[in-house]
Design an enzyme around this catalytic site. Structure first.
Site: not given
Lengths: 426, 349
Positions: A241-243
């Site tokens: 994840n990176c949002v």
């Protein structure tokens, strides 16, 4: 379980014909990395670039950051269940190229997230402005589904980090640190007079680009469970994840989980650091109730007297944080929570989406809505085309002079909720 | 550089006129510093000058505020002050209220900078912390030296317009406005230290005190839903494909109003989500999953609801400031009321 980490400091990175480490310089053969990454049929092309601290370089969007490590002794390999064969890790010896990192970029699925500036005003907000970065610009094959695309990009970063980590196998570390956690009953014998402490890590598990993997298992599908804290040093937990990149834990941060390290620093002196508990942050209410029940139950079962609970993300997971706080406190266990804040650009809004009276000891990693002006850079690795639509950006936020205005939530690791950084708010 | 002209406000006690028995004295003016003003003047050194001191009895001020305040403001104005310093009042309740009132009025009515100091439990602190910078002091005048040490630098920043740091850096009472700062220790280390102190029963200070959370009780059930006009409102970010209003994927600064007339179903390629906080694949494939227009239409046809209101309001709830959300709703609720909408289905994600 006992693990030695041998650190090989890296203070520069250069391209070369042969990948190797010499006198603290990481030499990288880009062709080797390309060949390795292109073995995955889902990747159509890859370029390799280098970014060093202080350079006028921006990396965006950022998918993940990974530290090159290699397992030199003990069972299993790095990233078990994902790249290496599944096997319980966390013991023996692991070598670390300290100061180096692999960063993945390129067009990422639906969302384009994360900024790393190697210099200028934004650099102090991201820990990865201080690492020697080997950056992979990845392009997937056409027609891949979003989920397949995410997997391909995630694995490419891990494999490249393992390739570089392998260079450290035969090297003599400059320093060696030893971390040890005994099985519960033995630990109690050894530290019987000290308060029993644990660490509850909440893992992001809200869906595509909001996922985390534990020994290859999607964290959405785990029940809260127990780890020896050394397991994470060998890549037991990896990021998917990176949002809203400010408060998501890249794999690098899982490998170097600062709460684990700070708890070890005082283990055996101020308390007995017994275990690490991992739980998730699913979007369904039933999952939230179940996971927080189980987390509190495990804390009780282990006889813990105090825990640190770290969140990952914000908004929806704030409810998981408050459920954990309430249920752990109801067991008579003292808790400290670690979170960040979304108090609005002027700082005057309520910071979290939920609150509970039991949350009386909170460490804040800062207000992610704070606006910052980033200078234009000589070189952009990736693309600035997305800075208007990333979380923390807005339409027409790029000025004519090349400066970009964003909320610090767009900066990778700016408000790390495992306390990797120094930012806070009052 | 010109010296900052300061007027100092103190009560009868600190002016050494007397204690409670002299609390009835009306406002009076003295040239130069008086009492604690001497320590303040020393702390400012050459950068500022206390041109005069306004003294007022605490009882007089609180019992005759409407007369005392204009008189005091006139004195401050006549002295040509750049800055008003009130107190510090420590834990003296009526003095605290007087300091807060005078400081706020000096800011609002005279347009000059003002600062005061109080113990956190002084009733004046609660009343004025959001309006005026209040240095956090000990609960008695024994804390004067500490208070002055923090007061003078912050006052200088206020006058010069330099950025003001977080409350913990500058020493003022939190104002309900969150300000970022870089700490000496990383977050993980601070958390461990806090845990050790909590386990030992020692004092610790939370970095984020829990707010009084705004929980909204649901309305009673609609009596006759089969005749009600029902609106759909969402924070799930459903927008016409292409996001025409450019609603941000996080911390939205706006919302959209979209026409649902003749739309029976939200289809792929025509509707999508702008929300950055969840896996968008499923909403993009079928936006009814977040904004159930299809089901509402069926219920409309079956007569289970009266009708679906023609417009839907949509924003992104991802990290969006509560203050913004309230402002959006304040605006569009007017139309809902005007159009006789009797119920709203609010979908979140």
């Amino acid at each position: 379980m006992r693990l030695e980490l041998g650190f090989i400091p890296i203070h520069d990175v250069q391209f070369a014909d042969t990948s190797r480490v010499e006198d603290g310089v990481l030499y990288v053969n880009a062709e080797d990395i390309k060949a390795l990454v292109l073995k995955d049929e889902h990747i159509s092309s890859v370029e390799v670039e280098l970014a060093r601290p202080g350079e006028s370089v921006r990396i965006t969007p950022v998918k993940d950051v990974v530290e090159p490590r290699v397992k030199v002794d003990g069972p299993g390999g790095m990233f078990p269940g994902t790249v290496s064969r599944v096997k319980t890790v966390g013991q023996g010896r692991t070598h670390v190229l300290k100061g180096a990192a692999v960063v993945t970029t390129g067009k990422i699925v639906g969302f384009q997230e994360g900024i790393i500036d190697m210099s200028g005003a934004g650099a102090q907000y991201t820990p990865f402005s201080k690492t020697q970065n080997v950056v992979l610009i990845l392009r997937p094959q056409d027609g891949l589904s979003a989920h397949e695309h995410e997997v391909a990009v995630r694995l490419a970063g891990l494999k490249a980090a393992m390739y570089l980590g392998e260079l450290a196998r035969e090297l003599v570390p400059e320093t060696i640190e030893t971390y040890e956690t005994l099985p519960l009953l033995e630990g109690l014998k050894q530290h019987g007079d000290l308060p029993r402490v644990g660490y509850v890590q909440m893992l992001q598990s809200q869906g595509l680009l909001h996922d985390t993997y534990v020994y290859g298992v999607d964290a959405k599908k785990i029940l809260p469970t127990i780890l020896y804290p050394t397991e994470v040093m060998d890549g037991a937990i990896i990021s998917g994840n990176c949002v809203s990149a400010c408060d998501k834990n890249p794999t690098y941060v899982h490998q170097n989980n600062p709460i684990v390290h700070e708890l070890y620093a005082r283990h055996g002196k101020d308390f007995n650091f017994c275990a690490m508990i991992i739980t998730n942050e699913n979007v369904y209410l039933a999952d939230k109730v179940r996971s927080s029940d189980w987390t509190a139950k495990l804390c009780e079962f282990l006889g813990l007297e105090g825990v640190i609970v770290s969140e990952e993300g914000f908004g929806n997971p704030d409810t998981d944080l408050m459920m954990n706080s309430r249920k752990i406190s109801e067991k008579g266990i003292k808790a400290v929570l670690l979170t960040d804040e979304y108090a609005g650009r002027d700082g005057s809004s309520q910071s979290l989406a939920d609150a509970h009276v039991s949350a009386d000891a909170v460490v804040s990693a800062g207000n992610a809505n704070q606006v910052i002006t980033l200078p234009g850079m000589d070189r952009v690795i990736g693309s600035e085309a997305y800075v208007g639509i990333i979380a923390g950006g807005w339409d027409k936020n790029k000025m004519e002079d090349g400066t970009i205005m964003v909320e610090i939530q767009a900066i990778t690791g700016a408000t790390s909720e495992v306390g990797f950084g120094y930012l806070s708010a009052r | 550089m010109q010296k900052i002209r300061i007027v100092h406000y103190i009560n009868q006690f600190f002016a050494q006129i007397g204690g409670e028995e002299m609390a009835h004295v009306p406002p009076q003016w003295r040239e130069g510093p008086v009492g604690p003003g001497l320590a303040l003047a020393a702390a400012f050194g050459q950068t500022a000058e206390i041109v005069g001191t306004v003294i007022c009895g605490d009882s007089y001020f609180n019992e005759h505020t409407s007369e005392a305040l204009p008189e005091i403001l006139d004195m401050i104005k006549a002295a040509g002050a750049d800055l008003l310093i009130a107190g510090p009042a420590f834990n003296a309740g009526r003095y605290g209220v007087a300091c807060g009132t005078v400081a706020k009025a000096a800011q609002d009515e005279l347009g000059i900078k003002a600062i005061t100091g109080m113990y956190v439990e002084n009733p004046g602190a609660d009343m004025f912390a959001q309006d005026v910078y209040i240095i956090s002091t000990r609960n008695s005048a024994a804390g004067m030296r500490d208070a002055v040490k923090k007061l003078a630098p912050l006052a200088q920043k206020l006058v010069s317009g330099e950025p003001i740091g977080a409350s913990s850096e500058e020493g003022y009472l939190p104002r309900g406005i969150r300000v970022n700062l870089f700490e000496k220790d990383r977050g993980a280390k601070r958390a461990v230290e806090m845990l050790v102190r909590k386990l030992r029963g020692q004092d610790f200070t939370t970095e984020y005190p829990m707010p009084d959370f705004d929980r909204v009780a649901p309305q009673p059930a609609v009596k006759n839903i089969s005749r009600a006009k029902v609106a759909l409102v969402t924070s799930g970010g459903i927008v016409p494909f292409g996001n025409p209003d450019r609603i941000e994927s996080s911390n939205a600064s706006r919302y959209g109003r979209y026409d649902l007339e003749n739309i029976m179903d939200l289809t792929e390629g025509k509707w999508a989500t702008a929300h950055g906080g969840y896996d968008p694949s499923y909403a993009n494939r079928d936006a009814d999953r977040v904004l159930p227009v299809d089901v509402m239409r069926e219920m409309e046809i079956e007569g289970k609801i009266g009708s679906l209101f023609r417009y839907t309001y949509s924003t992104v709830g991802n990290g969006t400031a509560v203050k913004s959300s309230k402002a959006f709703a304040d605006e569009f609720v007017k139309e809902l009321i005007k159009e006789n909408v009797q119920a709203v289905i609010l979908t979140s994600t």
